[in-house]
Write an enzyme that holds these catalytic residues in place. Structure first.
Site, PDB file in Angstrom:
ATOM      1  N   SER A   1       1.013  -1.229  -0.026  1.00 30.68           N
ATOM      2  CA  SER A   1       0.001  -0.170  -0.124  1.00 30.68           C
ATOM      3  C   SER A   1       0.816   1.326  -0.008  1.00 30.68           C
ATOM      4  O   SER A   1       1.550   1.449   0.948  1.00 30.68           O
ATOM      5  CB  SER A   1      -1.021   0.030   1.181  1.00 30.68           C
ATOM      6  OG  SER A   1      -1.355   1.282   1.273  1.00 30.68           O
TER       7      SER A   1
ATOM      8  N   HIS B   1      -1.067  -1.286  -4.275  1.00 28.07           N
ATOM      9  CA  HIS B   1      -2.454  -1.034  -3.554  1.00 28.07           C
ATOM     10  C   HIS B   1      -2.598   0.415  -3.390  1.00 28.07           C
ATOM     11  O   HIS B   1      -1.617   1.168  -2.761  1.00 28.07           O
ATOM     12  CB  HIS B   1      -2.392  -1.826  -2.342  1.00 28.07           C
ATOM     13  CG  HIS B   1      -3.834  -1.739  -1.700  1.00 28.07           C
ATOM     14  ND1 HIS B   1      -4.636  -2.569  -2.040  1.00 28.07           N
ATOM     15  CD2 HIS B   1      -3.961  -0.867  -0.603  1.00 28.07           C
ATOM     16  CE1 HIS B   1      -5.836  -2.209  -1.105  1.00 28.07           C
ATOM     17  NE2 HIS B   1      -5.390  -1.332  -0.190  1.00 28.07           N
TER      18      HIS B   1
ATOM     19  N   ASP C   1      -4.857   3.324  -2.028  1.00 21.85           N
ATOM     20  CA  ASP C   1      -5.965   3.689  -1.053  1.00 21.85           C
ATOM     21  C   ASP C   1      -6.379   4.969  -1.333  1.00 21.85           C
ATOM     22  O   ASP C   1      -5.741   6.012  -1.226  1.00 21.85           O
ATOM     23  CB  ASP C   1      -5.263   3.447   0.397  1.00 21.85           C
ATOM     24  CG  ASP C   1      -4.960   2.110   0.826  1.00 21.85           C
ATOM     25  OD1 ASP C   1      -6.179   1.367   0.398  1.00 21.85           O
ATOM     26  OD2 ASP C   1      -4.007   1.763   1.201  1.00 21.85           O
TER      27      ASP C   1
ATOM     28  N   MET D   1      -9.347   7.805  -0.127  1.00 17.17           N
ATOM     29  CA  MET D   1     -10.148   8.155   1.184  1.00 17.17           C
ATOM     30  C   MET D   1     -10.825   9.530   0.993  1.00 17.17           C
ATOM     31  O   MET D   1      -9.748  10.385   0.761  1.00 17.17           O
ATOM     32  CB  MET D   1      -9.155   8.009   2.533  1.00 17.17           C
ATOM     33  CG  MET D   1      -8.404   6.663   2.631  1.00 17.17           C
ATOM     34  SD  MET D   1      -7.639   6.808   4.171  1.00 17.17           S
ATOM     35  CE  MET D   1      -6.870   5.138   4.166  1.00 17.17           C
TER      36      MET D   1
ATOM     37  N   HIS E   1      -8.460   0.811  -3.918  1.00 19.53           N
ATOM     38  CA  HIS E   1      -9.071   0.279  -3.093  1.00 19.53           C
ATOM     39  C   HIS E   1      -9.954   1.823  -2.587  1.00 19.53           C
ATOM     40  O   HIS E   1      -9.573   2.616  -1.988  1.00 19.53           O
ATOM     41  CB  HIS E   1      -8.243  -0.050  -1.839  1.00 19.53           C
ATOM     42  CG  HIS E   1      -9.135  -0.324  -0.449  1.00 19.53           C
ATOM     43  ND1 HIS E   1      -8.668  -0.644   1.009  1.00 19.53           N
ATOM     44  CD2 HIS E   1     -10.611  -0.358  -0.319  1.00 19.53           C
ATOM     45  CE1 HIS E   1      -9.376  -0.754   1.778  1.00 19.53           C
ATOM     46  NE2 HIS E   1     -10.719  -0.484   1.030  1.00 19.53           N
TER      47      HIS E   1
ATOM     48  N   MET F   1     -12.295   4.077  -0.366  1.00 23.24           N
ATOM     49  CA  MET F   1     -12.896   4.184   0.652  1.00 23.24           C
ATOM     50  C   MET F   1     -13.649   5.359   0.706  1.00 23.24           C
ATOM     51  O   MET F   1     -13.226   6.438   1.450  1.00 23.24           O
ATOM     52  CB  MET F   1     -11.911   4.005   1.841  1.00 23.24           C
ATOM     53  CG  MET F   1     -11.358   2.751   2.000  1.00 23.24           C
ATOM     54  SD  MET F   1      -9.671   2.701   2.999  1.00 23.24           S
ATOM     55  CE  MET F   1      -8.629   2.984   1.605  1.00 23.24           C
TER      56      MET F   1
ATOM     57  N   MET G   1     -11.331  -6.700   5.325  1.00 27.84           N
ATOM     58  CA  MET G   1     -10.403  -5.588   6.110  1.00 27.84           C
ATOM     59  C   MET G   1     -10.100  -6.288   7.300  1.00 27.84           C
ATOM     60  O   MET G   1     -10.886  -6.627   8.294  1.00 27.84           O
ATOM     61  CB  MET G   1     -11.290  -4.246   6.621  1.00 27.84           C
ATOM     62  CG  MET G   1     -11.466  -3.473   5.191  1.00 27.84           C
ATOM     63  SD  MET G   1     -10.085  -2.924   4.523  1.00 27.84           S
ATOM     64  CE  MET G   1      -8.878  -2.058   5.586  1.00 27.84           C
TER      65      MET G   1
HETATM   66  C1  DX5 Z   1      -6.412   0.973   5.576  1.00 24.19           C
HETATM   67  C2  DX5 Z   1      -5.805   1.001   4.050  1.00 24.19           C
HETATM   68  C3  DX5 Z   1      -4.603   0.041   4.068  1.00 24.19           C
HETATM   69  C4  DX5 Z   1      -3.446   0.384   4.840  1.00 24.19           C
HETATM   70  C5  DX5 Z   1      -2.684  -0.657   5.090  1.00 24.19           C
HETATM   71  O1  DX5 Z   1      -7.504   1.771   5.586  1.00 24.19           O
HETATM   72  O2  DX5 Z   1      -6.834   0.267   3.244  1.00 24.19           O
HETATM   73  O3  DX5 Z   1      -4.174  -0.332   2.705  1.00 24.19           O
HETATM   74  O4  DX5 Z   1      -2.560   1.441   4.034  1.00 24.19           O
HETATM   75  O5  DX5 Z   1      -1.622  -0.185   6.223  1.00 24.19           O
HETATM   76  P1  DX5 Z   1      -0.805  -1.236   7.128  1.00 24.19           P
HETATM   77  O6  DX5 Z   1      -0.325  -2.351   6.349  1.00 24.19           O
HETATM   78  O7  DX5 Z   1       0.075  -0.386   7.684  1.00 24.19           O
HETATM   79  O8  DX5 Z   1      -1.929  -1.549   8.195  1.00 24.19           O
HETATM   80 ZN    ZN Z   2      -6.348  -0.465   1.344  1.00 28.62          ZN
END
Ligand code: DX5
Ligand code: ZN
Length: 214
Positions: A7, A30, A32, A34, A63, A65, A136
């Site tokens: 990520s 990955h 993310d 948000m 991903h 969110m 998750m």
């Molecule tokens: C959290 C994200 C993850 C995050 C994971 O909401 O979806 O992808 O970056 O981070 P780590 O591996 O540090 O828990």
């Molecule tokens: Zn993620």
């Protein structure tokens, strides 16, 4: 085969190109997204995805969110995503169906993500349209949180459901993944492992990706 999806939420965005090159040993990147509404944090979005698309040939595992993902999934496909995963809690059922169908119509892989409180059964009506289910293993919103081992029953339940229908569908886990928790997830039925802080904090990222793969 186990796939590793680092990520970039844990990368240094000021040197994102170099950070992506540093994870070339992985399978996916990955990404993310948000929106500060579905989760209490804001990260990166479409313009960054377009730039990343130009910078790498790696598979981009996006991903979302965000609220009302059906409004945006097409734009994320067009910006270069290879896989678009969104939260089934974030939209009305008819819009979840429509969004999955739109992603697939654009020739991309579609997936649904489940927050920790969402049961495995919630994905059943949509499973035939999913190339991936993301379970998750932390509350979405932040990197660097502790792994929730109690999500493993859900991973197993989702994997079982996929096997029973005979679908070709990946099971991804995201949050708190390190070489130890990775083993637990794989034993439970996951085959795509997201890791943010564990990869980006490692002095030798390629080696760490190998350790995560097990
Ligand atoms: C959290 C994200 C993850 C995050 C994971 O909401 O979806 O992808 O970056 O981070 P780590 O591996 O540090 O828990
Ligand atoms: Zn993620």
């Amino acid at each position: 085969m186990i796939k590793i999806s680092p990520s970039i939420l844990s990368s240094d965005f000021a040197k994102l190109g170099a950070d992506i090159e540093s994870i070339a040993a992985a399978d996916y990147v990955h990404f993310d997204v948000m929106d500060g509404v579905f989760v209490p944090n804001i990260s990166i979005g479409l313009p960054v995805l377009s730039s990343v698309r130009k910078a790498t040939d790696m598979v981009l595992d996006v991903h979302l969110m965000i609220t009302k993902p059906h409004k945006y999934v097409g734009q994320f496909c067009d910006a270069g995503a290879d896989i678009v995963v969104f939260h089934l809690e974030a939209d009305e059922p008819q819009d979840v169906f429509a969004a999955l169908e739109e992603i697939r119509a654009k020739g991309k892989k579609a997936g649904l993500a489940l927050k920790p409180k969402t049961p495995a059964e919630a994905v059943r009506p949509y499973l035939h349209l999913c190339d991936m289910v993301l379970v998750m293993t932390v509350e979405p919103g932040f990197g660097g949180q502790s792994f929730m081992a109690d999500m493993m029953d859900k991973v197993t339940a989702v994997r079982k459901m996929i096997s029973e229908y005979g679908y070709d569908c990946d099971v991804e886990v995201d949050g708190g993944i390190n070489p130890d928790t990775a083993k637990v997830c794989v034993a439970a039925g996951a085959n795509v492992l997201v890791a943010g802080s564990d990869v980006f904090k490692a002095p030798d990222r390629a080696k760490r990706i190998g350790e995560l793969r097990g």
